[in-house]
Enzyme design. Sequence first.
Site, short mmCIF file in Angstrom:
data_model
loop_
_atom_site.label_atom_id
_atom_site.label_comp_id
_atom_site.label_asym_id
_atom_site.label_seq_id
_atom_site.Cartn_x
_atom_site.Cartn_y
_atom_site.Cartn_z
N SER A 182 0.74 -1.18 0.09
CA SER A 182 -0.01 0.00 -0.03
C SER A 182 0.78 1.34 0.16
O SER A 182 0.34 2.31 -0.58
CB SER A 182 -0.97 -0.04 1.12
N HIS A 210 -5.47 -3.68 -2.21
CA HIS A 210 -5.30 -2.40 -3.18
C HIS A 210 -5.24 -2.95 -4.59
O HIS A 210 -5.18 -2.43 -5.58
CB HIS A 210 -4.05 -2.02 -2.80
N LYS A 241 -12.08 0.26 -0.95
CA LYS A 241 -11.10 1.04 -1.69
C LYS A 241 -11.94 1.08 -3.20
O LYS A 241 -12.70 1.65 -3.55
CB LYS A 241 -9.91 0.41 -1.77
C1 LIG Z 1 -2.90 -3.51 2.14
C2 LIG Z 1 -4.14 -3.29 3.13
N1 LIG Z 1 -4.79 -4.41 3.75
C3 LIG Z 1 -5.92 -4.04 4.51
C4 LIG Z 1 -6.55 -2.76 4.61
C5 LIG Z 1 -7.47 -2.51 5.51
O1 LIG Z 1 -8.80 -2.40 4.58
P1 LIG Z 1 -9.97 -1.74 5.13
O2 LIG Z 1 -9.78 -0.18 4.87
O3 LIG Z 1 -11.15 -2.16 4.24
O4 LIG Z 1 -10.12 -1.96 6.49
C6 LIG Z 1 -5.60 -1.71 3.86
C7 LIG Z 1 -6.20 -0.27 4.01
O5 LIG Z 1 -6.06 0.58 4.50
C8 LIG Z 1 -4.75 -2.12 3.42
O6 LIG Z 1 -3.95 -0.81 2.62
#
Ligand SMILES: Cc1ncc(COP(=O)(O)O)c(C=O)c1O
Length: 395
Positions: A182, A210, A241
């Site tokens: 990310s 992502h 997202k």
């Molecule tokens: C790689 C990754 N995994 C999981 C998440 C968590 O997702 P969510 O925003 O739906 O809780 C994020 C986002 O913040 C992320 O970037």
Amino acid sequence: MRADPLAYLGAELDALKEQGLYRRLRILDDEQKPKTSVDHQSVVNLSSNNYLGLTTHPRLRERALDAIHRLGVGTGSVRTIAGTMAIHMELERRLADFKKTEAVVVFQSGFTANAGTVSSILTKDDVVISDELNHASIIDGCRLSRATIKVFAHKDVGAARTLLKGLPGTQRKLLITDGVFSMDGDLGPLPDLCTLAEEFGCIMMVDDAHASGVFGQNGRGTVDHFNVHGRVDVQVGTLSKAIGALGGYVAGSRQLIDFLYHRARPFLFSTSHPPAVAATCIAALDVLLEEPALIDRLWENTRFFKAGLKAMGFDTGVSESPITPVIVGDGARAMQLSDRLFAAGVFAQGIAFPTVARDKARVRTIVTATHTREELQFALDAFGKVGRELRIIPG
Ligand SMILES: Cc1ncc(COP(=O)(O)O)c(C=O)c1O
């Protein structure tokens, strides 16, 4: 009067202020869209994960409103008691078809999907082999599981192999990576990690937060992009997202999903999504299948914006996705770049330690399918002007 037992928090906040790392929350006065109003200023928005612009898509809005009219605004219960509506089951079926797996369970967020899954499928006797840049929700899941955590250098399959070789063959092992990282926007080496998992009998898990809606056919994710279907035991995706709403999910075998229904703590102990969220996500899947031009547009914009930043001499790291970091090194400098860009009409968040390494602070940009060329050119011009003023790029 009693002394404030939380006074030490103030000292920590003061330290952040001294280091130039204290951040006030930026507040959107408008919808989440490519050009919007933040803190009462009109800005080109390069900070959201709204890859396909679905947060404001008319079909999603309509289906959300319809679900509110038909089904109300909340569920009043956790999934395992009275909080499973037919629409939750429909979403899980649709996601399983989309991901080409036997079954899917939906969680309240991607964070709870990762943390709830890792913590429930492992015990203290097990081992996790984890990329050093995996998301915080994976790390928290590992900690909650009380399994031994062994971290390998970013994307270093050889290092992961060395760790695995040192473990008893009988011990249960989870090999885990992000599909798209990310902060750097690079891809996990899925084919090689799958081969390693097969060789050492590991459970293979990928967090595709992502990648959902971005990589693979119709946005099916990195498992589809790398064509490793059937080789990843646990796939996590987010609905927060590119899908434009809220939630996370785990795709895998029927047995895995049944187990999570019984043991994943966020599933058991936290209320389910309002029906409008489930309806919105189903509509988003329809859009992914019926409007693939949106994904093409996302990639065209990504190529245009990345090329523009690189041509000006910015360090954009190793990104292979619409996440493009502009790496400046020092945390305070990244915040300064972000603040100056904001003043120039571009919203791109500064990111510093502990989210990234101390010497890798950056401004992170994400373009979307719905940015216009004019908006992206405006942002590039602002990056050029501010970058030269701050001597990040040659003047
Ligand atoms: C790689 C990754 N995994 C999981 C998440 C968590 O997702 P969510 O925003 O739906 O809780 C994020 C986002 O913040 C992320 O970037």
